[in-house]
Design an enzyme around this catalytic site. Structure first.
Site, PDB file in Angstrom:
ATOM      1  N   ARG A  74      56.359 -32.486 -87.089  1.00  0.00           N
ATOM      2  CA  ARG A  74      56.553 -33.157 -86.107  1.00  0.00           C
ATOM      3  C   ARG A  74      55.080 -33.906 -85.864  1.00  0.00           C
ATOM      4  O   ARG A  74      54.176 -33.846 -86.502  1.00  0.00           O
ATOM      5  CB  ARG A  74      56.540 -32.399 -84.732  1.00  0.00           C
ATOM      6  CG  ARG A  74      55.551 -31.270 -84.700  1.00  0.00           C
ATOM      7  CD  ARG A  74      55.222 -30.482 -83.435  1.00  0.00           C
ATOM      8  NE  ARG A  74      54.484 -29.520 -83.140  1.00  0.00           N
ATOM      9  CZ  ARG A  74      53.114 -29.805 -83.297  1.00  0.00           C
ATOM     10  NH1 ARG A  74      52.840 -31.151 -83.510  1.00  0.00           N
ATOM     11  NH2 ARG A  74      52.332 -28.777 -83.455  1.00  0.00           N
ATOM     12  N   GLN A  77      49.140 -32.637 -82.955  1.00  0.00           N
ATOM     13  CA  GLN A  77      48.125 -31.779 -83.626  1.00  0.00           C
ATOM     14  C   GLN A  77      48.583 -30.383 -83.781  1.00  0.00           C
ATOM     15  O   GLN A  77      49.648 -30.128 -84.010  1.00  0.00           O
ATOM     16  CB  GLN A  77      46.860 -32.192 -83.156  1.00  0.00           C
ATOM     17  CG  GLN A  77      46.576 -33.829 -83.230  1.00  0.00           C
ATOM     18  CD  GLN A  77      45.218 -34.228 -82.462  1.00  0.00           C
ATOM     19  OE1 GLN A  77      44.935 -33.755 -81.422  1.00  0.00           O
ATOM     20  NE2 GLN A  77      44.465 -35.204 -83.143  1.00  0.00           N
ATOM     21  N   TYR A  78      47.634 -29.661 -83.269  1.00  0.00           N
ATOM     22  CA  TYR A  78      47.730 -28.116 -83.375  1.00  0.00           C
ATOM     23  C   TYR A  78      48.490 -27.703 -81.925  1.00  0.00           C
ATOM     24  O   TYR A  78      48.019 -28.155 -80.961  1.00  0.00           O
ATOM     25  CB  TYR A  78      46.474 -27.228 -83.502  1.00  0.00           C
ATOM     26  CG  TYR A  78      46.075 -27.304 -84.951  1.00  0.00           C
ATOM     27  CD1 TYR A  78      46.894 -26.443 -86.014  1.00  0.00           C
ATOM     28  CD2 TYR A  78      44.987 -28.082 -85.640  1.00  0.00           C
ATOM     29  CE1 TYR A  78      46.716 -26.442 -87.509  1.00  0.00           C
ATOM     30  CE2 TYR A  78      44.684 -27.776 -86.955  1.00  0.00           C
ATOM     31  CZ  TYR A  78      45.492 -27.253 -87.758  1.00  0.00           C
ATOM     32  OH  TYR A  78      45.269 -27.266 -89.082  1.00  0.00           O
ATOM     33  N   GLY A 163      60.652 -30.395 -80.363  1.00  0.00           N
ATOM     34  CA  GLY A 163      61.128 -30.878 -78.775  1.00  0.00           C
ATOM     35  C   GLY A 163      59.877 -30.298 -77.756  1.00  0.00           C
ATOM     36  O   GLY A 163      58.828 -31.205 -77.916  1.00  0.00           O
ATOM     37  N   CYS A 181      46.012 -29.790 -79.277  1.00  0.00           N
ATOM     38  CA  CYS A 181      46.376 -30.975 -79.314  1.00  0.00           C
ATOM     39  C   CYS A 181      45.194 -31.901 -79.343  1.00  0.00           C
ATOM     40  O   CYS A 181      45.046 -33.100 -79.062  1.00  0.00           O
ATOM     41  CB  CYS A 181      47.002 -31.645 -77.885  1.00  0.00           C
ATOM     42  SG  CYS A 181      48.681 -30.702 -77.601  1.00  0.00           S
TER      43      CYS A 181
END
Length: 233
Positions: A74, A77-78, A163, A181
Site C-alpha cells: 500500500r 510508510q511504517y 484501508g 508514518c
C-alpha cells in the site's frame, strides 16, 4: 454513475494473520474487477505486527526483532497493527464511483471523523500528515497532536484494497518500535479512544464505523460471514 445500494460487510472475531488477509484482499479485488463480485468492507484485528508501505524508510524500523514485519504494497510508510485496533479493509470499485482517488481518500477520512464524533471526539486531518488526528494542546501550552487513525490504500485497475486502522484500546507502547508514518517530530504522537478516556468495546466501535460508512459512502453494509480460511490457528 450508479452507487451500489448494498455492500458486503464481514467481521472477523479472531485475530487474522496478515499474509492471509492480504491474499484474501487481493483475491476479492480481482473478483470485483474481473467477475463482478460484490464489494466488501472487512473489519478485523491482527496479531501484533508492523507493515511497510511503498515509501517506508529502513531507519524508521527501530526494533525489527520486536514483531513480524510485512511489505504491505500500500501507500505510506511504517504502521503498527495489533489487538485493540480495528482494522477496516475496503474493497470498493472506485472506477464505478467516479475514478476520483482524491475524493475516495477524503471519504475515508470523513468516515473516521464521523465515527469518532459518535464518541464525542473532535478529530480532523492535517496538511502534510496522513491519517486522522486529535488536538491535545493544553491551554497556553506547546502544540501537541496525536494520530488516532491511519489510512493506507492501494488501487489495482480502480478497485481498492487495504484501508484504515482505528485505535480503540491497543498497547500504545507497541508503536515505539517504528517511527509511525515517518513522523519524528515530538509534538506528534499516537493515541486511542481509551487513551482519551472513552470507554468503548470493539462492538461499539463497529456500530459507529458502520453507521458512519453508510452516511459517507451512501451504501448499506449487509453483514455476511467472515472468511473462514483467514482464522488464526
Amino acid at each position: 454513475m450508479t452507487i451500489p445500494a448494498d455492500i458486503d460487510w464481514a467481521v472477523s472475531d479472531a485475530p487474522v494473520p496478515y499474509a492471509a488477509a492480504l491474499a484474501l484482499m487481493e483475491a476479492r479485488a480481482r473478483a470485483i474487477r474481473e467477475d463482478g463480485a460484490r464489494e466488501l468492507v472487512w473489519f478485523l484485528e491482527h496479531p501484533p505486527l508492523y507493515t511497510a508501505g511503498t515509501s517506508a524508510r529502513p531507519e524508521d524500523l527501530k526494533d525489527p526483532a520486536r514483531f513480524p514485519v510485512f511489505d504491505a504494497g500500500r501507500g505510506g510508510q511504517y504502521t503498527y497493527h495489533g489487538p485493540g485496533q480495528r482494522v477496516a479493509y475496503v474493497m470498493l470499485d472506485v472506477g464505478a464511483r467516479g475514478r476520483d482517488v482524491r475524493k475516495f481518500v477524503q471519504q475515508l477520512e470523513a468516515w473516521i471523523i464521523r465515527a469518532l464524533a459518535a464518541f464525542n471526539i473532535d478529530s480532523g486531518v492535517r496538511e502534510g500528515r496522513v491519517g486522522v488526528w486529535v488536538d491535545r494542546t493544553e491551554p497556553g501550552g506547546p502544540l501537541r497532536e496525536d494520530k488516532i487513525a491511519a489510512i493506507g490504500v492501494r488501487l489495482k485497475r480502480w478497485v481498492s484494497f487495504h484501508g484504515i486502522s482505528l485505535n480503540i484500546d491497543p498497547d500504545l507502547s507497541h508503536f515505539t518500535g517504528i517511527t509511525p508514518c515517518g513522523i519524528e517530530d515530538p509534538r506528534y504522537g499516537v493515541t486511542s479512544l481509551a487513551d482519551l478516556g472513552r470507554v468503548a468495546t470493539m462492538a461499539d466501535a463497529d456500530i459507529a464505523l458502520r453507521d458512519a460508512f453508510e452516511d459517507v459512502f451512501g451504501s448499506r453494509l449487509v453483514r455476511v460471514e467472515a472468511p473462514a480460511e483467514t482464522s488464526s490457528a
